[in-house]
Design an enzyme around this catalytic site. Structure first.
Site, PDB file in Angstrom:
ATOM      1  N   SER A 288       0.858  -1.185   0.000  1.00 51.75           N
ATOM      2  CA  SER A 288       0.000   0.000   0.000  1.00 51.75           C
ATOM      3  C   SER A 288       0.895   1.236   0.000  1.00 51.75           C
ATOM      4  O   SER A 288       2.095   1.131   0.315  1.00 51.75           O
ATOM      5  CB  SER A 288      -0.857   0.005   1.266  1.00 51.75           C
ATOM      6  OG  SER A 288      -1.502   1.247   1.447  1.00 51.75           O
TER       7      SER A 288
ATOM      8  N   TYR B 243      -2.623  -1.051  10.607  1.00 54.58           N
ATOM      9  CA  TYR B 243      -2.612  -1.294   9.152  1.00 54.58           C
ATOM     10  C   TYR B 243      -1.301  -0.810   8.549  1.00 54.58           C
ATOM     11  O   TYR B 243      -0.659  -1.517   7.766  1.00 54.58           O
ATOM     12  CB  TYR B 243      -3.804  -0.576   8.513  1.00 54.58           C
ATOM     13  CG  TYR B 243      -3.915  -0.730   7.013  1.00 54.58           C
ATOM     14  CD1 TYR B 243      -4.368  -1.917   6.442  1.00 54.58           C
ATOM     15  CD2 TYR B 243      -3.574   0.319   6.155  1.00 54.58           C
ATOM     16  CE1 TYR B 243      -4.480  -2.053   5.058  1.00 54.58           C
ATOM     17  CE2 TYR B 243      -3.688   0.191   4.773  1.00 54.58           C
ATOM     18  CZ  TYR B 243      -4.143  -1.001   4.232  1.00 54.58           C
ATOM     19  OH  TYR B 243      -4.242  -1.132   2.857  1.00 54.58           O
TER      20      TYR B 243
HETATM   21  N1  LIG Z   1      -8.389   0.031  -2.403  1.00 48.36           N
HETATM   22  C1  LIG Z   1      -7.350   0.739  -2.042  1.00 48.36           C
HETATM   23  O1  LIG Z   1      -7.370   1.976  -2.132  1.00 48.36           O
HETATM   24  C2  LIG Z   1      -6.097   0.078  -1.555  1.00 48.36           C
HETATM   25  C3  LIG Z   1      -4.990   0.897  -1.315  1.00 48.36           C
HETATM   26  C4  LIG Z   1      -3.818   0.322  -0.878  1.00 48.36           C
HETATM   27  C5  LIG Z   1      -3.755  -1.048  -0.678  1.00 48.36           C
HETATM   28  N2  LIG Z   1      -4.844  -1.818  -0.885  1.00 48.36           N
HETATM   29  C6  LIG Z   1      -4.697  -3.257  -0.663  1.00 48.36           C
HETATM   30  O2  LIG Z   1      -5.150  -3.951  -1.799  1.00 48.36           O
HETATM   31  C7  LIG Z   1      -5.636  -5.228  -1.395  1.00 48.36           C
HETATM   32  C8  LIG Z   1      -6.995  -5.460  -2.023  1.00 48.36           C
HETATM   33  O3  LIG Z   1      -7.873  -4.469  -1.551  1.00 48.36           O
HETATM   34  P1  LIG Z   1      -9.224  -4.067  -2.314  1.00 48.36           P
HETATM   35  O4  LIG Z   1      -9.149  -2.623  -2.532  1.00 48.36           O
HETATM   36  O5  LIG Z   1      -9.512  -4.974  -3.441  1.00 48.36           O
HETATM   37  O6  LIG Z   1     -10.255  -4.318  -1.116  1.00 48.36           O
HETATM   38  P2  LIG Z   1     -11.597  -5.188  -1.069  1.00 48.36           P
HETATM   39  O7  LIG Z   1     -12.166  -4.921   0.280  1.00 48.36           O
HETATM   40  O8  LIG Z   1     -12.415  -4.937  -2.274  1.00 48.36           O
HETATM   41  O9  LIG Z   1     -11.057  -6.687  -1.133  1.00 48.36           O
HETATM   42  C9  LIG Z   1     -10.347  -7.300  -0.083  1.00 48.36           C
HETATM   43  C10 LIG Z   1     -10.776  -8.755  -0.044  1.00 48.36           C
HETATM   44  O10 LIG Z   1      -9.998  -9.436   0.960  1.00 48.36           O
HETATM   45  C11 LIG Z   1     -10.853 -10.364   1.596  1.00 48.36           C
HETATM   46  N3  LIG Z   1     -10.334 -10.729   2.905  1.00 48.36           N
HETATM   47  C12 LIG Z   1     -10.343  -9.978   4.047  1.00 48.36           C
HETATM   48  N4  LIG Z   1      -9.816 -10.689   5.058  1.00 48.36           N
HETATM   49  C13 LIG Z   1      -9.453 -11.894   4.556  1.00 48.36           C
HETATM   50  C14 LIG Z   1      -8.856 -13.047   5.113  1.00 48.36           C
HETATM   51  N5  LIG Z   1      -8.523 -13.136   6.413  1.00 48.36           N
HETATM   52  N6  LIG Z   1      -8.608 -14.106   4.301  1.00 48.36           N
HETATM   53  C15 LIG Z   1      -8.957 -14.064   2.982  1.00 48.36           C
HETATM   54  N7  LIG Z   1      -9.550 -13.010   2.414  1.00 48.36           N
HETATM   55  C16 LIG Z   1      -9.787 -11.929   3.189  1.00 48.36           C
HETATM   56  C17 LIG Z   1     -12.203  -9.643   1.681  1.00 48.36           C
HETATM   57  O11 LIG Z   1     -13.276 -10.551   1.863  1.00 48.36           O
HETATM   58  C18 LIG Z   1     -12.259  -8.921   0.337  1.00 48.36           C
HETATM   59  O12 LIG Z   1     -12.944  -9.662  -0.648  1.00 48.36           O
HETATM   60  C19 LIG Z   1      -5.635  -5.222   0.133  1.00 48.36           C
HETATM   61  O13 LIG Z   1      -4.479  -5.882   0.597  1.00 48.36           O
HETATM   62  C20 LIG Z   1      -5.558  -3.759   0.488  1.00 48.36           C
HETATM   63  O14 LIG Z   1      -4.949  -3.533   1.732  1.00 48.36           O
HETATM   64  C21 LIG Z   1      -6.010  -1.287  -1.329  1.00 48.36           C
END
Ligand SMILES: NC(=O)c1ccc[n+]([C@@H]2O[C@H](COP(=O)([O-])OP(=O)(O)OC[C@H]3O[C@@H](n4cnc5c(N)ncnc54)[C@H](O)[C@@H]3O)[C@@H](O)[C@H]2O)c1
Length: 261
Positions: free
Chosen positions: A141, A154
């Protein structure tokens, strides 16, 4: 097709970024294991991929649980006989003040965002090493590089993802298993839906980066294909930031670039 015949596990495949990566991998010829803690969401996404003519299977797993991570890799091997690519994308975020964070909050953030990638990688690595071929992508991230208020656990976990990537890449030296991090910025996935759609933060946060928009999950998927494919065969222990330049430059209030009309 850059991933033809490769078997890829994508954790968090029920969410926005994970699903975009699953779609991109499938379009490049990979067999995709769509994994998520939410069985309904990963089944739904695997079904859409299969209906579009791709090879895809849903495997529900909690990445923070050792036996669940082991079962995810075992199920992949029994479905497709290999595990060539692992994308540690599952993630979760708690937003609350530093002093409001309980030990349980702290442990949950570390378990999902840092221990999860370690457990899934540790389950997959023996098969990759035996095959002398493998590829692990950890999703970090902008919080891997910059502190942000109200996200202490986080930020700590996502910072750890960079160290995990580098240490695993070192441990896998000479075995043809590469490990890299993708660090997304603000992406308009379900994770950030409330901020992207809010009148207070939607436009304001888009304006914080140098491109001037929210990222889309597809912006991350292209980098995942690059890192998973031989196009990046000299890249390991490294990271790609996909954040519209959010980490590159900061403006002071009212300080805008001067251009002739
Ligand atoms: N969206 C953003 O702006 C952003 C920014 C920086 C980093 N990220 C990172 O990108 C990745 C994906 O995020 P996203 O934006 O698609 O979010 P999202 O919430 O759409 O998807 C995250 C998924 O992870 C699953 N999940 C949560 N806990 C879990 C567990 N213990 N085991 C298995 N699955 C689990 C959830 O059910 C969900 O489907 C994450 O690691 C997040 O930290 C996202």
């Amino acid at each position: 097709m850059r991933l033809k015949g490769k078997v890829a596990i994508v954790t968090g495949g029920g969410g926005g970024i994970g699903y975009a990566i699953c779609k991109a991998f499938a379009s490049e010829g990979a067999k995709v294991v769509v994994s998520d803690i939410d069985p309904g969401k990963c089944e739904e996404h695997a079904t859409v991929l299969r209906d579009a003519g791709h090879e895809a299977t849903a495997v529900a797993a909690d990445v923070s649980c050792e036996s669940s991570a082991d079962r995810l890799v075992a199920a992949t091997l029994s479905a497709y006989g290999s595990v060539d690519i692992l994308v540690n994308n599952a993630g979760a975020r708690i937003i609350k003040g530093l002093m409001e964070h309980s030990v349980a909050d702290w442990e949950k953030m570390i378990a999902i965002n840092l221990t999860g990638p370690f457990l899934c990688a540790r389950a997959a690595i023996p098969h990759m090493v035996a095959k002398r071929s493998g590829n692990i992508i950890n999703v970090g991230s902008i919080a891997s590089f910059a502190g942000r208020p109200n996200r202490v656990a986080y930020v700590a976990a996502k910072s750890g993802v960079l160290g995990l990537t580098r240490a695993m890449a070192a441990d896998l030296a000479g075995r043809n298993v590469r490990v890299n991090t993708i660090a997304p910025g603000m992406i308009a996935s379900p994770f950030n839906k409330s901020f992207a759609e809010s009148p207070e933060t939607g436009e304001a946060w888009a304006g914080e980066n140098l491109i001037g928009r929210w990222g889309q999950p597809e912006d991350i998927a292209g980098a995942a294909v690059y890192l998973a494919s031989d196009d990046s065969s000299f890249v390991t222990g490294s990271e790609i930031k996909i954040e519209g330049g959010w980490l590159a430059a900061r403006s002071r209030a009212g300080e805008i670039p001067i251009w002739p009309d």
